[in-house]
Design a protein around this motif. Sequence first.
Motif, mmCIF file in Angstrom:
data_model
loop_
_atom_site.group_PDB
_atom_site.id
_atom_site.type_symbol
_atom_site.label_atom_id
_atom_site.label_comp_id
_atom_site.label_asym_id
_atom_site.label_seq_id
_atom_site.Cartn_x
_atom_site.Cartn_y
_atom_site.Cartn_z
ATOM 1 N N ILE A 112 0.846 -1.190 0.000
ATOM 2 C CA ILE A 112 0.000 0.000 0.000
ATOM 3 C C ILE A 112 0.885 1.244 0.000
ATOM 4 O O ILE A 112 1.938 1.262 0.632
ATOM 5 C CB ILE A 112 -0.903 0.043 1.250
ATOM 6 N N GLU A 113 0.456 2.273 -0.731
ATOM 7 C CA GLU A 113 1.114 3.572 -0.653
ATOM 8 C C GLU A 113 0.077 4.623 -0.264
ATOM 9 O O GLU A 113 -1.074 4.568 -0.697
ATOM 10 C CB GLU A 113 1.760 3.943 -1.986
ATOM 11 N N ILE A 118 4.046 0.585 -12.623
ATOM 12 C CA ILE A 118 5.076 -0.462 -12.709
ATOM 13 C C ILE A 118 4.823 -1.608 -11.732
ATOM 14 O O ILE A 118 5.516 -2.622 -11.763
ATOM 15 C CB ILE A 118 6.478 0.115 -12.489
ATOM 16 N N GLY A 119 3.836 -1.434 -10.832
ATOM 17 C CA GLY A 119 3.465 -2.526 -9.936
ATOM 18 C C GLY A 119 4.200 -2.586 -8.620
ATOM 19 O O GLY A 119 4.068 -3.565 -7.888
ATOM 20 N N ILE A 141 -3.932 2.740 -15.884
ATOM 21 C CA ILE A 141 -2.922 1.992 -15.127
ATOM 22 C C ILE A 141 -3.450 1.399 -13.825
ATOM 23 O O ILE A 141 -2.783 0.585 -13.204
ATOM 24 C CB ILE A 141 -1.702 2.889 -14.808
ATOM 25 N N ALA A 142 -4.658 1.803 -13.414
ATOM 26 C CA ALA A 142 -5.205 1.293 -12.151
ATOM 27 C C ALA A 142 -6.716 1.120 -12.257
ATOM 28 O O ALA A 142 -7.395 1.885 -12.950
ATOM 29 C CB ALA A 142 -4.879 2.256 -11.010
ATOM 30 N N SER A 163 -3.549 -1.343 -8.811
ATOM 31 C CA SER A 163 -2.658 -1.444 -9.963
ATOM 32 C C SER A 163 -3.110 -2.518 -10.956
ATOM 33 O O SER A 163 -3.339 -3.669 -10.576
ATOM 34 C CB SER A 163 -1.238 -1.771 -9.490
ATOM 35 N N ARG A 164 -3.258 -2.145 -12.218
ATOM 36 C CA ARG A 164 -3.608 -3.138 -13.245
ATOM 37 C C ARG A 164 -2.470 -4.134 -13.453
ATOM 38 O O ARG A 164 -2.690 -5.274 -13.871
ATOM 39 C CB ARG A 164 -3.950 -2.440 -14.562
ATOM 40 N N LYS A 165 -1.262 -3.697 -13.169
ATOM 41 C CA LYS A 165 -0.101 -4.585 -13.302
ATOM 42 C C LYS A 165 -0.215 -5.776 -12.349
ATOM 43 O O LYS A 165 0.191 -6.890 -12.669
ATOM 44 C CB LYS A 165 1.170 -3.774 -12.978
#
Length: 314
Positions: free
Chosen positions: A63-64, A115-116, A132-133, A243-245
Amino acid sequence: MNFYFYKALYLHLFKYGVGVTNTNKKFEIVKELRMRQGTKSIRVLFITLLVCVFPLTGQTLKIETINVAPFGFIGKDGKPTGMMFEISNRIAQEADLKYTNEIIPYARTIFDLKIGTADFVLRFSNDELPAIAVPLVSIITMTTIILSKADAPYASLNDLDKKLVGVVRGGKFDEDFDNKTAINKVQVNDYAQMLKLLMRGRIDACIGTNVGLYYNAKQLGINPEMLSLPMQLSSKEFILHFSRKNADIQTMNKLKESVEKLKVKGEIRQIVNKYMGDFKWDIAELKNQATVLQVRVYSENILAQSHSPNPLIN
């Protein structure tokens, strides 16, 4: 169910970036599906595919939290804290998932989701994020408001023509406000600087989110009675972006369910209230208070008039 069903299922997941995160592994599975069309082999490969679809199970969720007070910041004790930091932790805990949580500069969270290196972030959306998310679930609605001193309230944007209004540099809070050229917009570094200028009479009003403005007012020792009732403009959602990554159906479903449970129990609101002190940040509650006050004043005026002598009678 035949080979084409399983292949179509995988290609659907591959297209939308859900499940397998290693690109080579994706092509490897597709290749094997093409080569092996036996029923037994397909069953084995389908089980392998399911395992790939849930890669985060048993792993640690990364988590960020954005480095913007009151959402995320380093406290006086040197430890990370903040309302979104706490809410993120509670979401992971309620979902029974292991996790880490770091305070990260606002702009960098987009790169880390891409970037994951981050699994999810609670923040406002923008034009870049949908690609991207996954915008999984809304956490809380924050209202864009305009505040002024209590003795100089403004009822509409037109009232602000030729007035000086503080705006956080680079901030986009409301389209109508942004497009209104008659308002003199004063660029400031942050909410704290803006509120100081307001109280010193250097600007006429401030624009920002209800939570951001009220939290910083509390930190500066500004009492609610010193500020006007807010002029409500528009709303923005704080959203859990995954994140889609690293997208993982099972984990995302757990997190979504966790958020809904915390909402029902009132925990998210409790955490926000803790940071807001005496400020009533919920605009609906403020509107109700204003209505009650207006009714009370109206009633007192009517009562006073009924007791005063009527010059026409006398």
